[in-house]
Design an enzyme around this catalytic site. Structure first.
Site, PDB file in Angstrom:
ATOM      1  N   ARG A  55      24.658  35.624  31.373  1.00 54.74           N
ATOM      2  CA  ARG A  55      25.351  36.506  32.434  1.00 54.74           C
ATOM      3  C   ARG A  55      26.896  36.243  33.011  1.00 54.74           C
ATOM      4  O   ARG A  55      27.516  36.715  33.746  1.00 54.74           O
ATOM      5  CB  ARG A  55      24.486  36.438  33.809  1.00 54.74           C
ATOM      6  CG  ARG A  55      23.134  36.890  33.691  1.00 54.74           C
ATOM      7  CD  ARG A  55      22.571  36.368  34.813  1.00 54.74           C
ATOM      8  NE  ARG A  55      22.726  37.434  35.876  1.00 54.74           N
ATOM      9  CZ  ARG A  55      21.610  38.562  36.180  1.00 54.74           C
ATOM     10  NH1 ARG A  55      20.748  38.576  35.437  1.00 54.74           N
ATOM     11  NH2 ARG A  55      21.943  39.298  37.070  1.00 54.74           N
ATOM     12  N   GLY A  62      27.641  39.254  42.198  1.00 53.64           N
ATOM     13  CA  GLY A  62      27.675  40.609  42.765  1.00 53.64           C
ATOM     14  C   GLY A  62      29.484  40.773  43.088  1.00 53.64           C
ATOM     15  O   GLY A  62      30.221  39.973  42.861  1.00 53.64           O
ATOM     16  N   TRP A  96      30.932  35.001  35.734  1.00 56.36           N
ATOM     17  CA  TRP A  96      31.912  35.915  34.919  1.00 56.36           C
ATOM     18  C   TRP A  96      33.023  36.421  36.116  1.00 56.36           C
ATOM     19  O   TRP A  96      32.545  37.198  36.998  1.00 56.36           O
ATOM     20  CB  TRP A  96      31.174  37.059  34.207  1.00 56.36           C
ATOM     21  CG  TRP A  96      31.844  37.908  33.746  1.00 56.36           C
ATOM     22  CD1 TRP A  96      32.268  37.840  32.400  1.00 56.36           C
ATOM     23  CD2 TRP A  96      32.405  39.178  34.093  1.00 56.36           C
ATOM     24  NE1 TRP A  96      33.055  39.139  31.842  1.00 56.36           N
ATOM     25  CE2 TRP A  96      33.265  39.664  33.015  1.00 56.36           C
ATOM     26  CE3 TRP A  96      32.539  39.793  35.136  1.00 56.36           C
ATOM     27  CZ2 TRP A  96      33.951  40.927  33.116  1.00 56.36           C
ATOM     28  CZ3 TRP A  96      33.055  41.106  35.200  1.00 56.36           C
ATOM     29  CH2 TRP A  96      33.903  41.502  34.180  1.00 56.36           C
TER      30      TRP A  96
END
Ligand code: F6R
Length: 604
Positions: free
Chosen positions: A27, A99, A72
């Site tokens: 992720r 998010g 990320w």
């Protein structure tokens, strides 16, 4: 994007958390960190870099519980300050977030006016500072007061120095799974239940704006008003295996070479006009007037080929849209449109948002996915799994060919149910399809040739990939592989469009990679090659053995097995995967984890 993980229980929280984060590295891998409580204080450690670096350096002993993060970057550069966990100004609360908080700038300005000092450039830090500003001894209450102020998507986990017996979690439009054991001795929170490390757990998923207080083996759930709620608990057994390259230099190469097997897995129980059960009755299949396929990146390329399968085999109008565009369109939809969401991970934010929009308009959703229990499969009406096994390399290879198999066989099934097949047609088609794994072995035997070609072509800065019909999509997919792992500009274009602009680009410094295996348009692609040749563009062609004329015009040819036009994308894209791999290797790129990317794109 990002992965969040938390642990409270009888085992060493740091060890479990590090293992969990390794499972979530797909992720994001820009930076990583862990926080916990030791003797009434928040202790945290973070690094700009991958989890392997964190593992070497972290030195937090005797944590009472732990939360961790793999990032990320969205807001704020990749740096130690911007890595999670973020700790509030009073050093009492630590938070990890997946998010984007869209209104973070105004929230931050408001907090700054109240004298709050920020330590990072991230949107996430406003959450922990807000929770801190509301905190009066009850962490749950402070989180509840914070959530309505946040615009955007989030899954968060927080700990407080004075509450070492609980992890607070909340979510909106981002997956968050909570697991606890039967003996009530441990609990895990994670962006992905597949990171639960191979143990049997009772699992529940948070819905929008729900809050959970997670304790050792226990979970207390609340709605937005802090009213306790009950939820369906699922039994989960994850198959945890440390990913292994099995002797290959990179996961990407291993996954390319797995394809003869994964393609067979995808065919298993489906290489029959009757297909397997996937949640839709024959009456429903007959009732659909069109098919709309949604996906991103490589999955969208597979979807575009899939749309052609539905039209060519099942005579059903079909189209594929890129989900990030589709989610903001206003298409005319209804119950007679079958919407197919296609995603390796089943967690791609845009794909999920687009299918949710379609659902609101009364469409049934079919999910095609590689990951069991993923959000896509939980939200779809019915699902088909790729059975390709974990795809570790960020660059998707084996999932793509499995997606093609599933879409192909699904379209054949629709053709059968809708009575579009002539007697014997399905059998002869399936006979050709079953040859694919063997034909791919043939492509793989050409790896040394592709490696030599990679050496020859690796110094170019730009490439132009082209093809017609099925080969246009193959060209797009092969171009994506090259730019993703080699960082060179590569355009995938329909060859017929050359004269409408791109021909102006052609020069001796722009190699044209031509995919020539669409036999219905063979004369047309040969003319396109002549046009390029006349203007001095170097040509590397991928052509079926019977199209001998290519040799006279191309500078280099990779000969591929002959098959039906519909099935030609398999050999062509796999040859393209190998070319991209060898060029990236030649350039010394980080093949499995290319810069700026993540395996699963969980933010918009
Ligand atoms: C390219 C690649 C990406 C993904 C895209 C969608 O090699 O891997 O383009 O295909 O991010 O991901 P999924 O299929 O998980 O929805």
């Amino acid at each position: 994007m990002c992965g969040i993980f938390g642990y409270i229980g009888s085992k060493d929280p740091l060890t479990v958390c590090l293992k969990g984060l390794e499972q979530l590295e797909y992720r994001g891998y820009d930076s990583t960190g862990i926080a916990g409580v030791i003797a009434g204080k928040i202790a945290s450690y973070k690094e700009a870099g991958k989890i392997s670096l964190l593992k070497q350096k972290i030195n937090l002993r005797s944590l009472e519980l732990a939360i961790g993060h793999t990032r990320w970057a969205t807001h704020g550069k990749v740096s130690q300050e911007n890595a999670h966990p973020h700790v509030d100004a009073s050093q009492s609360i630590a938070l990890v977030h997946n998010g984007i908080i869209e209104n973070y700038s105004s929230l931050r300005d408001g907090l700054k006016r109240q004298g709050v000092l920020f330590a990072s450039e991230t949107d996430s830090e406003v959450i922990v500072q807000l929770v801190s500003s509301f905190y009066r001894g009850d962490l749950c209450k402070a989180v509840q007061q914070t959530l309505p102020l946040l615009h955007g998507a989030f899954a968060i986990a927080l700990i407080h120095k004075d509450h070492p017996d609980q992890i607070l979690v909340a979510a909106r439009e981002s997956p968050l799974a909570i697991g606890f054991d039967d003996e009530h001795t441990e609990s895990i929170v994670s962006s992905d239940p597949n990171a639960f490390l191979g143990r049997a757990f009772n699992v529940l998923f948070l819905h929008d704006d729900e809050i959970a207080c997670v304790q050792k083996g226990r979970v207390h759930l609340f709605d937005q008003k802090l009213v306790p709620i009950a939820k369906k608990i699922e039994r989960f057994e994850t198959d945890y295996q440390t990913p292994s390259k099995e002797g290959f230099e990179h996961f990407m190469l291993k996954e390319i070479y797995e394809q003869p097997k994964t393609i067979q897995n995808a065919m298993f129980g489906r290489a029959d006009p009757n297909f397997e059960k996937f949640g839709f009755s024959e009456e429903e299949i007959k009732s659909f007037k069109n098919v709309w396929i949604l996906g991103c990146g490589t999955s969208a390329h597979a979807g575009s080929i899939g749309a052609m399968y539905f039209e060519d085999l099942a005579k059903l109008p079909a189209s594929c849209d890129i989900a990030s565009e589709a989610r903001y369109r206003d298409p005319i939809l209804g119950p007679d449109t079958l919407v197919i969401g296609i995603s390796q991970s089943g967690e791609t934010a845009d794909t999920l948002a687009a299918i949710r929009e379609a659902k609101k308009q009364g469409c049934k959703i079919l999910g095609i996915c590689n990951v069991l229990h993923s959000t896509l499969t939980r939200e779809a009406t019915g699902s088909i799994f790729l059975k390709a096994g974990p795809e570790i390399s960020v660059c998707s290879t084996k999932a793509f060919s499995s997606q093609l198999v599933v879409l192909n066989l699904l379209a054949l099934h629709f053709a059968h149910v809708r009575g579009c097949l002539a007697p014997g047609e399905a059998d002869s088609y399936l006979a050709e399809l079953k040859k694919i794994p063997e034909q791919i072995q043939e492509v793989m035997q050409q790896a040394p040739t592709l490696q030599k070609l990679a050496k020859k072509y690796a110094h170019y800065h730009d490439f132009f990939f082209m093809g017609r019909r099925y080969m246009f999509r193959a060209a797009q997919e092969a171009a994506l592989k090259l730019k993703e792992i080699s960082y060179v500009n590569a355009n995938g274009y329909p060859a017929g469009e050359l004269k409408h602009g791109p021909l102006a680009l052609v020069n001796p410094q722009l190699p044209i990679v031509a995919f020539c295996s669409n036999m219905k348009t063979q004369e047309k692609i040969l003319s396109n090659l002549m046009e390029v040749k006349a203007r001095g563009g170097p040509i590397l062609a991928f052509a079926p053995k019977q199209l001998k004329e290519v040799a006279a015009v191309a500078d280099d040819v990779v000969w591929l097995p002959s098959t039906l036009d519909e099935l030609a994308p398999f050999a062509s894209t796999i040859a393209g995967q190998l070319l991209a791999y060898f060029i990236a290797k030649e350039k010394g790129c980080d093949i499995d984890q290319p810069r700026n990317l993540a395996k699963s794109v969980t933010v918009e």
